[in-house]
Design an enzyme around this catalytic site. Structure first.
Site, PDB file in Angstrom:
ATOM      1  N   CYS A  16      44.657  65.230  40.731  1.00 46.58           N
ATOM      2  CA  CYS A  16      45.109  64.132  41.633  1.00 46.58           C
ATOM      3  C   CYS A  16      44.631  64.474  43.136  1.00 46.58           C
ATOM      4  O   CYS A  16      44.368  63.853  43.936  1.00 46.58           O
ATOM      5  CB  CYS A  16      46.815  64.298  42.039  1.00 46.58           C
ATOM      6  SG  CYS A  16      47.700  63.548  40.703  1.00 46.58           S
ATOM      7  N   LYS A  19      39.073  66.460  45.796  1.00 48.53           N
ATOM      8  CA  LYS A  19      37.720  65.902  46.400  1.00 48.53           C
ATOM      9  C   LYS A  19      38.131  65.095  47.693  1.00 48.53           C
ATOM     10  O   LYS A  19      39.137  64.343  47.684  1.00 48.53           O
ATOM     11  CB  LYS A  19      37.172  65.101  45.466  1.00 48.53           C
ATOM     12  CG  LYS A  19      35.760  65.563  45.000  1.00 48.53           C
ATOM     13  CD  LYS A  19      35.069  64.599  44.129  1.00 48.53           C
ATOM     14  CE  LYS A  19      34.391  65.361  42.925  1.00 48.53           C
ATOM     15  NZ  LYS A  19      33.941  64.447  41.793  1.00 48.53           N
ATOM     16  N   THR A  46      21.395  55.762  54.564  1.00 47.63           N
ATOM     17  CA  THR A  46      21.275  55.017  53.518  1.00 47.63           C
ATOM     18  C   THR A  46      22.266  55.588  52.282  1.00 47.63           C
ATOM     19  O   THR A  46      22.205  55.171  51.260  1.00 47.63           O
ATOM     20  CB  THR A  46      19.993  54.722  52.760  1.00 47.63           C
ATOM     21  OG1 THR A  46      19.027  55.857  52.586  1.00 47.63           O
ATOM     22  CG2 THR A  46      19.381  53.924  53.947  1.00 47.63           C
ATOM     23  N   HIS A  47      23.115  56.513  52.555  1.00 43.78           N
ATOM     24  CA  HIS A  47      23.857  57.267  51.311  1.00 43.78           C
ATOM     25  C   HIS A  47      22.990  57.660  50.228  1.00 43.78           C
ATOM     26  O   HIS A  47      23.341  57.223  48.930  1.00 43.78           O
ATOM     27  CB  HIS A  47      24.974  56.196  50.885  1.00 43.78           C
ATOM     28  CG  HIS A  47      25.588  55.830  52.046  1.00 43.78           C
ATOM     29  ND1 HIS A  47      26.681  56.357  52.604  1.00 43.78           N
ATOM     30  CD2 HIS A  47      25.702  54.330  52.553  1.00 43.78           C
ATOM     31  CE1 HIS A  47      27.195  55.262  53.597  1.00 43.78           C
ATOM     32  NE2 HIS A  47      26.690  54.262  53.641  1.00 43.78           N
ATOM     33  N   ASP A  48      21.789  58.306  50.615  1.00 45.30           N
ATOM     34  CA  ASP A  48      20.901  58.588  49.223  1.00 45.30           C
ATOM     35  C   ASP A  48      21.289  59.789  48.533  1.00 45.30           C
ATOM     36  O   ASP A  48      22.130  60.380  49.038  1.00 45.30           O
ATOM     37  CB  ASP A  48      19.523  58.665  49.923  1.00 45.30           C
ATOM     38  CG  ASP A  48      18.501  57.840  49.057  1.00 45.30           C
ATOM     39  OD1 ASP A  48      18.595  58.008  47.693  1.00 45.30           O
ATOM     40  OD2 ASP A  48      18.046  57.029  49.398  1.00 45.30           O
ATOM     41  N   ASP A  49      20.623  60.224  47.510  1.00 43.48           N
ATOM     42  CA  ASP A  49      21.104  61.152  46.716  1.00 43.48           C
ATOM     43  C   ASP A  49      20.540  62.675  47.304  1.00 43.48           C
ATOM     44  O   ASP A  49      21.150  63.527  47.139  1.00 43.48           O
ATOM     45  CB  ASP A  49      20.226  61.033  45.387  1.00 43.48           C
ATOM     46  CG  ASP A  49      20.555  59.731  44.633  1.00 43.48           C
ATOM     47  OD1 ASP A  49      21.833  59.793  44.383  1.00 43.48           O
ATOM     48  OD2 ASP A  49      19.718  58.982  44.554  1.00 43.48           O
ATOM     49  N   ASP A  66      24.863  70.784  45.421  1.00 41.74           N
ATOM     50  CA  ASP A  66      25.965  70.056  45.021  1.00 41.74           C
ATOM     51  C   ASP A  66      26.719  71.432  44.230  1.00 41.74           C
ATOM     52  O   ASP A  66      25.906  71.961  43.796  1.00 41.74           O
ATOM     53  CB  ASP A  66      25.795  69.160  43.894  1.00 41.74           C
ATOM     54  CG  ASP A  66      26.780  68.093  43.788  1.00 41.74           C
ATOM     55  OD1 ASP A  66      27.864  68.269  43.862  1.00 41.74           O
ATOM     56  OD2 ASP A  66      26.535  66.919  43.348  1.00 41.74           O
ATOM     57  N   ASP A  89      19.871  65.160  41.365  1.00 38.70           N
ATOM     58  CA  ASP A  89      19.550  64.341  42.706  1.00 38.70           C
ATOM     59  C   ASP A  89      18.004  64.491  43.047  1.00 38.70           C
ATOM     60  O   ASP A  89      17.473  63.339  43.632  1.00 38.70           O
ATOM     61  CB  ASP A  89      20.334  65.001  43.944  1.00 38.70           C
ATOM     62  CG  ASP A  89      21.713  64.745  43.906  1.00 38.70           C
ATOM     63  OD1 ASP A  89      22.107  63.783  43.303  1.00 38.70           O
ATOM     64  OD2 ASP A  89      22.699  65.732  44.473  1.00 38.70           O
ATOM     65  N   GLY A 137      20.598  83.367  46.392  1.00 37.21           N
ATOM     66  CA  GLY A 137      21.678  82.674  46.335  1.00 37.21           C
ATOM     67  C   GLY A 137      23.027  83.396  47.251  1.00 37.21           C
ATOM     68  O   GLY A 137      22.474  84.268  48.070  1.00 37.21           O
TER      69      GLY A 137
END
Lengths: 348, 206
Positions: A16, A19, A46-49, A66, A89, A137
């Protein structure tokens, strides 16, 4: 004794919360100024990847990241899925992954460190498969665990494939079946068929590499990978960026086993409803698309397939190359691109 | 009245309980769902709206109550085997590359009645033959042999169970307005059909 750590036990049972909704996110980003540069080929407008920066006439960099909490029980599998998802992506833009950085959030006091090691082994295997290199990392102590990567890829600036590249008359092909969200929810509820669930895990681990290569081979200009916003969420963003309308045939959609049955029982993840809400006013579901299929269209995918706009003359060639390349046997035509209508996406 | 207590349940359980309650109720029965989770409640409300169910909602002591009457107008799919059921064990009698394409509801040219009879006999016999095709593709009036009220649909269903892929032309189903009357096979598009035909080694047009 088999005392393998179950990663799913670390995340809240039930989907629920968690995110951020795409609607809230777009609103929030509007108030943050965007600094422009003539070498920036793609930014978040443009909400691209991924973002794309042109270094010179030969090379542009694709940057993306991600990460998310566990989607499965096994640590190594989780690592593989997270890496395939992060790499996706770069592939969605037609590029080739070059470098990657691990991003880890891990509760070292509650979970044995070997679990983290297994996650990283899984991630490494997929990065190696992609031909990229892990350069390091960052790890912080945090619960529940989360893993993902930041990935840098390269592409020739003229070969970039964007959300905004759809052309009228393009036929839309989706390379992986839908329903991962419903099956993960079903697994948490203990009602998922184990063969079906395993198939979902396998799908998530598959790199979108082959799809990216075929897109370059067959002159695809507009594509995205289908992930958290579901098929219609991504379809709508692409159509908006391209100034066209995408018509989707719900009965053509490739679906993982048991998914329609789970949805039919009401086993529908919370993200599906967020995506449905986001689609309001932008997507029209026709009566021919049943409630269950509407939910399928909004089902949040993890490491989903590529959704690409293909010129008519190449459709059967791309499909047969995808079908012959065994992991993508369920690739299918799911709709087509028309000139802009009153909404960005119509689902029949 | 049926009361569904979904308090303390996380998504998607309240929704599943709602769904189950609707399916297990008789016409005009009243159902009340009690929840204590706002998101779960909002999802249940969205689901009911999408399913054409008119409900009333109230909040009492931080608990959400949703009630409605099952009136038979719900837009909920009852059909469970919609797409991609898990394939059963593939019969090893299936011959790779062998495809049967049925382009009409009649077999051969000539008298229609005779043609229909012949095709019936062909389909009903096909399931008994030594080797089964990988796919049977039905198009134009050929899709009609899959109609639930035809005896051929039983033979087709049997062959599907043995692992034969039954593909129905979606455009044809729409053209003849048969969508409600077909319960077997996979409704597909011309790309899939063209793809299957192009990959076949041996196509039989009875």
């Amino acid at each position: 004794m088999n005392n393998k750590f179950d990663l799913l036990s670390t995340v809240e049972y039930g989907g629920c919360s968690a995110k951020l909704s795409p609607k809230e996110l777009s609103e929030l980003l509007k108030s943050i100024p965007l600094v422009k540069d003539s070498n920036i080929m793609v930014d978040i407008e443009t909400h691209d990847d991924a973002g794309v920066y042109k270094l010179n006439d030969e090379t542009a960099l694709i940057v993306t990241t991600d990460f998310f909490p566990p989607v499965c029980s096994d640590a190594e599998e989780f690592g593989q899925i997270a890496a395939a998802n992060a790499l996706s992506d770069v592939y969605a833009m037609g590029g080739k992954p070059l470098l990657a950085l691990n991003l880890n959030m891990f509760p070292s006091k509650n979970i044995p460190l070997t679990v983290l090691k297994d996650i990283l082994i899984g991630g490494q295997s997929k990065i190696t498969e992609s031909g990229a290199f892990i350069m390091g990392g960052h790890t912080i102590d945090d619960a529940p665990p989360k893993y993902g990567l930041a990935v840098v890829g390269t592409i020739h600036p003229d070969k970039l494939i964007k959300n905004s590249g759809l052309r009228e008359g393009d036929v839309m092909i989706l390379t992986k079946p839908l329903g991962v969200g419903a099956l993960i929810a079903g697994q948490r509820m203990g009602i998922a068929n184990q063969d079906a669930y395993k198939e979902a895990l396998e799908q998530m681990k598959i790199l979108n590499k082959r799809g990216a290569e075929l897109m370059q081979k067959y002159n695809v200009k507009g594509a995205t990978d289908v992930t958290g916003f579901g098929l219609v969420g991504h379809a709508q963003k692409m159509a908006e960026a391209s100034g066209v309308t995408m018509e989707i045939e719900s009965k053509w959609l490739p679906v993982l086993p048991q998914v329609m049955d789970l949805i039919n029982q009401g086993c529908i993840g919370g993200a599906t409803f967020r995506n449905l809400d986001y689609s309001k006013g932008q997507v029209r579901f026709m009566d021919s698309c049943s409630t269950d299929f509407k939910m399928l269209c909004c089902d949040a995918q993890t490491s989903g397939g590529l959704l690409m706009g293909v010129e008519k003359q190449y459709v059967s060639q791309i499909l047969s190359e995808l079908h012959n390349d065994s992991p993508f046997t369920q690739s299918a035509v799911v709709g087509e691109v028309t000139k802009l209508q009153d909404v960005y996406c119509i689902v029949k | 009245m049926k009361i569904v207590d979904a308090r303390g349940k996380l998504c998607p359980q309240p929704l599943m309980m709602t769904r189950k309650a609707i399916m297990g109720s008789s016409k005009n029965e009243e159902i009340e769902i009690v929840m204590d989770n706002e998101t779960a409640c909002s999802n249940v409300e969205t689901y009911l709206t999408e399913s054409n169910v008119k409900y009333s909602a109230s909040i009492n002591n931080g608990e959400q109550h949703i009630s409605f009457v099952v009136d038979g107008e719900e837009k909920i799919d009852v059909n469970k085997e919609i797409v991609c059921p898990i394939p059963e064990k593939i019969n090893n009698n299936i011959r790779e590359g062998y495809v049967v394409a049925i382009k009409s509801e009649y077999m051969g040219d000539g008298d229609i009645e005779l043609g229909a009879l012949l095709l019936r006999a062909y389909i009903n016999t096909l399931s008994e033959t030594d080797f089964l095709p990988t796919s049977i593709i039905l198009y134009n009036s050929g899709v009609k042999i899959a109609l639930s009220d035809r005896d051929t649909s039983k033979s087709l269903e049997e062959m599907e169970k043995k692992g034969v892929e039954l593909i129905l032309c979606g455009t044809c189903i729409d053209f003849y307005k048969l969508k409600q009357k077909v319960k077997i096979g996979k409704i597909s598009n011309m790309f899939v059909i063209a793809d299957k035909l192009s990959k076949a080694i041996n196509i039989v047009y009875p």
